[in-house]
Scaffold this motif. Structure first.
Motif, PDB file in Angstrom:
ATOM      1  N   ALA A  65       0.832  -1.206   0.000  1.00 39.63           N
ATOM      2  CA  ALA A  65       0.000   0.000   0.000  1.00 39.63           C
ATOM      3  C   ALA A  65       0.860   1.248   0.000  1.00 39.63           C
ATOM      4  N   ARG A  66       1.959   1.196   0.751  1.00 38.55           N
ATOM      5  CA  ARG A  66       2.857   2.359   0.786  1.00 38.55           C
ATOM      6  C   ARG A  66       3.543   2.551  -0.566  1.00 38.55           C
ATOM      7  N   ALA A  67       3.958   1.456  -1.203  1.00 40.44           N
ATOM      8  CA  ALA A  67       4.628   1.562  -2.488  1.00 40.44           C
ATOM      9  C   ALA A  67       3.694   2.044  -3.586  1.00 40.44           C
ATOM     10  N   ARG A  68       2.423   1.716  -3.499  1.00 38.36           N
ATOM     11  CA  ARG A  68       1.451   2.136  -4.511  1.00 38.36           C
ATOM     12  C   ARG A  68       0.855   3.501  -4.213  1.00 38.36           C
ATOM     13  N   GLY A  69       1.322   4.139  -3.155  1.00 38.24           N
ATOM     14  CA  GLY A  69       0.827   5.469  -2.822  1.00 38.24           C
ATOM     15  C   GLY A  69      -0.571   5.449  -2.245  1.00 38.24           C
ATOM     16  N   LEU A  70      -0.921   4.378  -1.523  1.00 36.28           N
ATOM     17  CA  LEU A  70      -2.259   4.267  -0.946  1.00 36.28           C
ATOM     18  C   LEU A  70      -2.275   4.526   0.550  1.00 36.28           C
ATOM     19  N   MET A  71      -1.119   4.751   1.129  1.00 38.67           N
ATOM     20  CA  MET A  71      -1.048   4.955   2.577  1.00 38.67           C
ATOM     21  C   MET A  71      -0.604   6.381   2.864  1.00 38.67           C
ATOM     22  N   ILE A  72      -1.352   7.074   3.672  1.00 40.67           N
ATOM     23  CA  ILE A  72      -1.020   8.446   4.066  1.00 40.67           C
ATOM     24  C   ILE A  72      -0.017   8.407   5.220  1.00 40.67           C
ATOM     25  N   THR A  73       1.055   9.140   5.050  1.00 44.18           N
ATOM     26  CA  THR A  73       2.116   9.194   6.053  1.00 44.18           C
ATOM     27  C   THR A  73       2.348  10.642   6.455  1.00 44.18           C
ATOM     28  N   GLU A  74       2.658  10.875   7.711  1.00 46.69           N
ATOM     29  CA  GLU A  74       2.992  12.212   8.185  1.00 46.69           C
ATOM     30  C   GLU A  74       4.508  12.407   8.104  1.00 46.69           C
ATOM     31  N   ILE A  75       4.911  13.458   7.418  1.00 48.81           N
ATOM     32  CA  ILE A  75       6.332  13.742   7.198  1.00 48.81           C
ATOM     33  C   ILE A  75       6.622  15.155   7.710  1.00 48.81           C
ATOM     34  N   PRO A  76       7.749  15.381   8.355  1.00 51.34           N
ATOM     35  CA  PRO A  76       8.095  16.744   8.795  1.00 51.34           C
ATOM     36  C   PRO A  76       8.154  17.708   7.616  1.00 51.34           C
ATOM     37  N   LEU A  77       7.686  18.924   7.825  1.00 47.92           N
ATOM     38  CA  LEU A  77       7.659  19.924   6.756  1.00 47.92           C
ATOM     39  C   LEU A  77       9.047  20.207   6.191  1.00 47.92           C
ATOM     40  N   GLU A  78      10.033  20.255   7.090  1.00 50.42           N
ATOM     41  CA  GLU A  78      11.373  20.615   6.626  1.00 50.42           C
ATOM     42  C   GLU A  78      12.059  19.472   5.876  1.00 50.42           C
ATOM     43  N   ALA A  79      11.468  18.281   5.885  1.00 51.68           N
ATOM     44  CA  ALA A  79      12.092  17.135   5.219  1.00 51.68           C
ATOM     45  C   ALA A  79      11.731  17.053   3.737  1.00 51.68           C
ATOM     46  N   ILE A  80      10.884  17.967   3.242  1.00 45.91           N
ATOM     47  CA  ILE A  80      10.408  17.895   1.858  1.00 45.91           C
ATOM     48  C   ILE A  80      11.101  18.958   1.021  1.00 45.91           C
ATOM     49  N   ASP A  81      11.663  18.526  -0.096  1.00 48.41           N
ATOM     50  CA  ASP A  81      12.337  19.417  -1.042  1.00 48.41           C
ATOM     51  C   ASP A  81      11.340  19.824  -2.125  1.00 48.41           C
ATOM     52  N   GLU A  82      10.863  21.083  -2.072  1.00 46.82           N
ATOM     53  CA  GLU A  82       9.875  21.544  -3.050  1.00 46.82           C
ATOM     54  C   GLU A  82      10.494  21.845  -4.408  1.00 46.82           C
ATOM     55  N   THR A  83      11.816  21.854  -4.503  1.00 44.66           N
ATOM     56  CA  THR A  83      12.485  22.109  -5.788  1.00 44.66           C
ATOM     57  C   THR A  83      12.872  20.812  -6.495  1.00 44.66           C
ATOM     58  N   TYR A  84      12.349  19.686  -6.049  1.00 49.58           N
ATOM     59  CA  TYR A  84      12.687  18.403  -6.678  1.00 49.58           C
ATOM     60  C   TYR A  84      12.317  18.414  -8.155  1.00 49.58           C
ATOM     61  N   LEU A  85      11.157  19.010  -8.488  1.00 55.53           N
ATOM     62  CA  LEU A  85      10.761  19.224  -9.879  1.00 55.53           C
ATOM     63  C   LEU A  85      10.685  20.718 -10.146  1.00 55.53           C
ATOM     64  N   ARG A 107      -9.935  23.451   9.541  1.00 54.14           N
ATOM     65  CA  ARG A 107     -10.365  22.077   9.342  1.00 54.14           C
ATOM     66  C   ARG A 107      -9.220  21.088   9.236  1.00 54.14           C
ATOM     67  N   GLY A 108      -8.002  21.586   9.185  1.00 49.18           N
ATOM     68  CA  GLY A 108      -6.868  20.694   9.016  1.00 49.18           C
ATOM     69  C   GLY A 108      -6.637  20.376   7.545  1.00 49.18           C
ATOM     70  N   GLN A 109      -5.556  19.691   7.268  1.00 51.91           N
ATOM     71  CA  GLN A 109      -5.222  19.305   5.889  1.00 51.91           C
ATOM     72  C   GLN A 109      -6.122  18.150   5.471  1.00 51.91           C
ATOM     73  N   GLN A 110      -6.970  18.377   4.474  1.00 48.95           N
ATOM     74  CA  GLN A 110      -7.927  17.367   4.040  1.00 48.95           C
ATOM     75  C   GLN A 110      -7.378  16.459   2.946  1.00 48.95           C
ATOM     76  N   THR A 111      -6.489  16.969   2.119  1.00 50.97           N
ATOM     77  CA  THR A 111      -5.969  16.209   0.982  1.00 50.97           C
ATOM     78  C   THR A 111      -4.456  16.093   1.103  1.00 50.97           C
ATOM     79  N   PRO A 112      -3.904  14.872   1.013  1.00 48.35           N
ATOM     80  CA  PRO A 112      -2.458  14.727   1.148  1.00 48.35           C
ATOM     81  C   PRO A 112      -1.726  15.213  -0.100  1.00 48.35           C
ATOM     82  N   ILE A 113      -0.470  15.540   0.071  1.00 46.93           N
ATOM     83  CA  ILE A 113       0.385  15.877  -1.051  1.00 46.93           C
ATOM     84  C   ILE A 113       1.028  14.584  -1.571  1.00 46.93           C
ATOM     85  N   GLU A 114       1.720  14.661  -2.699  1.00 43.43           N
ATOM     86  CA  GLU A 114       2.432  13.505  -3.243  1.00 43.43           C
ATOM     87  C   GLU A 114       3.932  13.782  -3.218  1.00 43.43           C
ATOM     88  N   VAL A 115       4.682  12.833  -2.674  1.00 45.01           N
ATOM     89  CA  VAL A 115       6.132  12.977  -2.597  1.00 45.01           C
ATOM     90  C   VAL A 115       6.778  11.671  -3.048  1.00 45.01           C
TER      91      VAL A 115
END
Length: 389
Positions: A65-85, A107-115
């Motif tokens: 499920a994690r490999a197919r992008g079906l599992m939502i995971t919480e990741i620290p904000l500073e751990a994401i590189d927004e310049t990857y693309l 309401r909180g974050q309703q839709t996850p991002i893709e990384v």
């Protein structure tokens, strides 16, 4: 034959407490106190094997499920590189961003991002951003501006098959949520081409915008010409209307000298807002169209020199003696026939842009614009341009 007697088990109540304690066997070595003495070792082994198999199966399901992008995971904000693309969005509307921040705050974050997980994390980044730049930006701004900030982002960890698939995911996500301008679409196609994701412009457009209509893809291709020529000088490119952009692209392809000329005008004008920049672009396109139309009109006014056909030979009558053919004098045969030009009218009609005609009468002192391109926006831009002359 004598009947067998059925024996009854001894009743524990017949024994005293001390006798019962002595009669109770002690657990075998290696067995815990809670394990029943009567349980067979093979049954315990089977139970442990089944539990291990169930745990392994559950781990496999979670990993899949994690490999197919079906599992939502919480990741620290500073751990994401927004310049990857290279991002496809040129500018961000502040009003839309504030609305998104207010929604996430209440309401909180309703839709996850893709990384995507980085093979070699660097700079404190363990994941690269594929889609969800607006949500990530909103969360980071909230983290900096609110007293009890959220420090993590909900994300789907995906594994794109290729870099082209990663860019396609970003484009499709933005197409669905917030529609991109033609300029932004053309710009991301150019950036993906420069990154080597696609071998040529045609495959870049088909790879990123294969699901749109052919007409829309053709318009994006026209805006690619605009991005290539003016991206370094434009300050408000997303404000360029479709008709203006297509007209500029047509001129840039038709007249190679128009690109450098337009760059100079943009740099010299130093527009402070989108209205001023659109006025410069409109004025430059109108002036260049007038020049090109004047050239066409002057070419039409030049009389064509007809080709002089030699006279047909005259066949003499049968009874008459043959006589030489009378040819015109050499000087007359060499002189071209000149057709006088028609007297020009005092009114000049020009098609200065698609759907826009200009009529100018110098003696009457009038200039008229007509056609489907005459809109309230054009009127506003003309007023601004005239006030600055």
């Amino acid at each position: 034959m004598a009947k067998r007697k059925r024996l009854t088990p001894a009743q524990p109540t017949y024994l005293s407490a001390a006798e019962r304690a002595a009669a109770t066997p002690s657990p075998a070595p290696g067995l815990s106190k809670g394990v029943s003495v009567g349980a067979a070792p093979i049954a315990q082994v089977a139970s442990d094997t089944a539990a291990a198999a169930a745990l392994e199966e559950l781990s496999g399901v979670l990993e899949n499920a994690r490999a197919r992008g079906l599992m939502i995971t919480e990741i620290p904000l500073e751990a994401i590189d927004e310049t990857y693309l290279v991002r496809d969005r040129v500018v961000q509307n502040e009003e839309d961003m504030l609305a998104l921040m207010a929604s996430i705050h209440s309401r909180g974050q309703q839709t996850p991002i893709e990384v995507v997980a980085l093979e070699q994390p660097q700079g404190g980044h363990s994941h690269g951003l594929i889609s969800g730049w607006r949500r990530l930006t909103a969360l980071r701004r909230l983290a900096a501006e609110t007293p009890a900030p959220v420090t993590t982002v909900k994300a789907l960890i995906v594994t794109p098959a290729s870099a082209a698939d990663a860019y396609l995911s970003m484009v499709e996500e933005n197409e669905i949520r917030v529609n991109l301008s033609h300029y932004e679409r053309a710009r991301i196609a150019m950036r993906a081409l420069e990154e080597g994701v696609f071998p040529d412009q045609r495959k870049a457009l088909l790879g990123l915008f294969g699901n749109v209509s052919r007409a829309k893809r053709s318009k994006i291709s026209s805006f690619v010409t605009l991005v290539s020529a003016l991206d370094e000088a434009l300050r408000f490119p997303t404000a360029i209307p479709e008709k203006l952009g297509l007209g500029l692209a047509h001129l840039l392809e038709k007249d190679p000298s128009f690109g450098p000329h337009l760059l100079e005008r943009l740099r010299a004008s130093d527009p402070a807002d989108a209205v001023e920049e659109m006025t410069v672009l409109n004025g430059a396109m109108t002036a260049r169209n007038m020049v090109l139309n004047e050239r066409l009109e002057s070419d039409k006014d030049v009389p064509a020199v007809p080709r002089v056909q030699p006279p047909a030979p005259v066949t003499p009558p049968q009874a008459a003696a043959p006589s030489p053919v009378q040819m015109p004098p050499r000087s007359q045969a060499a002189a071209p026939l000149v057709v006088p030009a028609s007297p020009s009218s005092d009114r000049v009609m020009l098609n200065i842009a698609p759907g826009l005609r200009l009529s100018f009468a110098e003696e009457a002192g009038t200039i008229e614009l007509s056609g489907e391109a005459v809109t309230a926006d054009l009127m506003t831009e003309l007023k601004v341009w005239l006030s600055r002359r």
